[in-house]
Motif scaffolding. Structure first.
Motif, PDB file in Angstrom:
ATOM      1  N   SER A  64      43.292  68.161   1.260  1.00 11.00           N
ATOM      2  CA  SER A  64      43.466  68.758   2.573  1.00 11.00           C
ATOM      3  C   SER A  64      44.836  69.688   2.577  1.00 11.00           C
ATOM      4  O   SER A  64      45.894  68.799   2.231  1.00 11.00           O
ATOM      5  N   THR A 105      43.278  71.996   8.748  1.00 10.05           N
ATOM      6  CA  THR A 105      43.986  72.650   7.567  1.00 10.05           C
ATOM      7  C   THR A 105      42.656  72.847   6.642  1.00 10.05           C
ATOM      8  O   THR A 105      41.731  72.431   6.668  1.00 10.05           O
ATOM      9  N   SER A 106      42.977  73.904   5.649  1.00  8.25           N
ATOM     10  CA  SER A 106      41.860  74.390   4.725  1.00  8.25           C
ATOM     11  C   SER A 106      42.121  73.229   3.646  1.00  8.25           C
ATOM     12  O   SER A 106      42.537  72.488   3.694  1.00  8.25           O
ATOM     13  N   THR A 132      40.161  83.111   9.057  1.00  6.82           N
ATOM     14  CA  THR A 132      40.664  81.736   9.050  1.00  6.82           C
ATOM     15  C   THR A 132      39.865  80.818   8.848  1.00  6.82           C
ATOM     16  O   THR A 132      38.851  81.053   8.525  1.00  6.82           O
ATOM     17  N   VAL A 133      39.939  79.476   9.188  1.00  7.23           N
ATOM     18  CA  VAL A 133      38.860  78.564   9.118  1.00  7.23           C
ATOM     19  C   VAL A 133      38.786  77.949  10.628  1.00  7.23           C
ATOM     20  O   VAL A 133      39.957  77.205  10.927  1.00  7.23           O
ATOM     21  N   GLU A 181      45.936  74.613  -3.882  1.00  4.76           N
ATOM     22  CA  GLU A 181      45.066  75.621  -3.508  1.00  4.76           C
ATOM     23  C   GLU A 181      44.282  75.949  -4.825  1.00  4.76           C
ATOM     24  O   GLU A 181      43.314  75.560  -5.178  1.00  4.76           O
ATOM     25  N   CYS A 192      39.525  80.021   2.288  1.00  5.29           N
ATOM     26  CA  CYS A 192      40.544  79.541   3.200  1.00  5.29           C
ATOM     27  C   CYS A 192      40.859  80.815   4.266  1.00  5.29           C
ATOM     28  O   CYS A 192      41.547  80.445   5.417  1.00  5.29           O
ATOM     29  N   HIS A 193      40.192  81.992   4.052  1.00  7.34           N
ATOM     30  CA  HIS A 193      40.456  82.863   5.135  1.00  7.34           C
ATOM     31  C   HIS A 193      39.146  83.605   5.375  1.00  7.34           C
ATOM     32  O   HIS A 193      38.667  84.585   4.663  1.00  7.34           O
ATOM     33  N   ASN A 248      47.592  74.994   8.543  1.00  9.78           N
ATOM     34  CA  ASN A 248      46.558  75.647   8.995  1.00  9.78           C
ATOM     35  C   ASN A 248      46.594  76.981   8.429  1.00  9.78           C
ATOM     36  O   ASN A 248      47.494  77.778   8.230  1.00  9.78           O
ATOM     37  N   ALA A 249      45.593  77.614   8.009  1.00  7.52           N
ATOM     38  CA  ALA A 249      45.116  79.016   7.411  1.00  7.52           C
ATOM     39  C   ALA A 249      45.538  79.774   8.623  1.00  7.52           C
ATOM     40  O   ALA A 249      44.416  80.027   9.383  1.00  7.52           O
TER      41      ALA A 249
END
Length: 362
Positions: free
Chosen positions: A82, A74-75, A68-69, A121, A60-61, A86-87
């Motif tokens: 989903s 969003t990740s 980030t992505v 997550e 995700c990072h 947002n990351a």
């Protein structure tokens, strides 16, 4: 989109890929213990820390994408879900006092374990479950002993190591920093210098602050910029879908809800404080390395920096009665807009490219 952003960065800077001082423009920061950093790096890239062994922090990072992505709003979390937000980039996260978009964590240590136990997550049932898994992995015994004097993991040690690694992700020393703080008159070109003047004149620096000795480009506060209300409103409108070149159809929100998953409700900082003034408010992100961290806003709803400027030129989303009164329409002519974009590109640190490490695939 990614190629256009990289072109913006390269046009803003003629420096080598790696800058000599990645901290120029940042406040003084302590250096974490090297052994803890090394352990934290291993944990950050290790998929075995997730419940089913498929996700790592780095997914995700993403280091290649300024931590980030870029590809999704969003990740993507456990089992392909989903995620709601947002990351945010981890570059310069050592300077952030309240973590997550809503500020619910007061330190990197407090933040570090939360994604590990979030059901969408990394989906572990508890921090204790993560600790037990790490203690069962023999390859962590030596790094743990070197970092903490004991081969046994604890929640505090895992959090401390992850926080130590993240504190090393410093990426300043941008053309702006060299020009503004380093005294290099030619480090930032004339167009970007004009953009900095526009940035200050139009009030951007009120929230994206620049100090006399360093610049975080964030006031660390939480503001409702109209983004969440905008996303909710647009979510109730039909969308045009391209079926083939020249062939489109309109899909209603009701149909979208049948074939997809609607965004989860999000009250922002209000979820943490309960204060009415925090409704739909989110932490001011730093503008450092902003050209590398698309898409933008807490929900990734704005794909490009041009869309971000459009949002603020319109005055955010005035239909939201809770929007921060400082968000007002901005007048920018074409030249000022080009200059402002050049300035934003000049906030990219050479240390942000390329990444310091790739995912090991474990």
């Amino acid at each position: 989109m990614r190629r256009a952003l990289l072109a913006l960065v390269l046009a803003a800077s003629a420096v080598p890929v790696f800058a000599a001082d990645a901290t120029l423009g940042l406040p003084p920061l302590p250096s974490p213990p090297a052994a803890q950093v090394a352990l934290g790096r291993e944990l950050f890239f290790d998929r075995r820390l997730s419940a089913n062994g498929t996700l790592s922090c780095a997914m995700c990072h993403v280091p290649e994408q300024a931590f980030t992505v870029n590809e999704t709003r969003t990740s993507v979390g456990m089992n392909g879900v989903s995620l709601r937000r947002n990351a945010p980039t981890l570059l310069n996260v050592a300077t952030v006092e309240r973590l997550f978009h809503d500020g619910r964590a007061a330190s990197l240590e407090e933040q570090a374990l939360q994604p590990l136990v979030h059901p969408d997550e990394m989906a572990n049932t508890s921090a204790a479950a993560v600790v037990a898994r790490v203690n069962a992995l023999p390859d962590y015994r030596v790094p743990l002993r070197q970092a903490f004097g004991s081969a046994r993991a604890t929640p505090q040690r895992l959090a401390g190591a992850l926080a130590a690694y993240q504190r090393t992700l410093l990426a300043a020393g941008s053309p702006f920093d060299r020009w503004h703080y380093g005294g290099e008159a030619q480090a930032m070109d004339a167009l970007a210098q004009r953009g900095y003047a526009v940035f200050r004149e139009r009030g951007c620096a009120d929230c994206h602050t620049v100090g006399a000795r360093h610049a975080l480009f964030s006031d660390g506060g939480f503001h409702n910029t109209g983004t969440r209300a905008r996303s909710e409103s647009l979510g109730e409108q039909p969308v045009d879908v391209v079926l083939a070149p020249g062939v489109t159809t309109q899909v209603t929100p009701e149909t979208l809800r049948i074939i997809g998953v609607a965004d989860a409700p999000d009250r922002g900082r209000h979820e943490v404080t309960g204060r009415a003034s925090d409704l739909r408010a989110f932490r001011t992100p730093s503008l450092r390395n902003i050209a590398l961290t698309a898409p933008y806003m807490h929900d990734g709803s704005l794909a490009t920096l041009d869309e971000v400027l459009d949002h603020y030129v319109r005055g955010g989303w005035p239909a939201d009665p809770a929007q921060d009164p400082r968000i007002r329409p901005i007048v920018l002519d074409a030249g000022q807009r080009r200059a402002l974009m050049a300035f934003l590109g000049a906030l990219t640190s050479p240390s942000a490219l390329p990444p310091s490490r790739m995912d090991t695939g474990r």
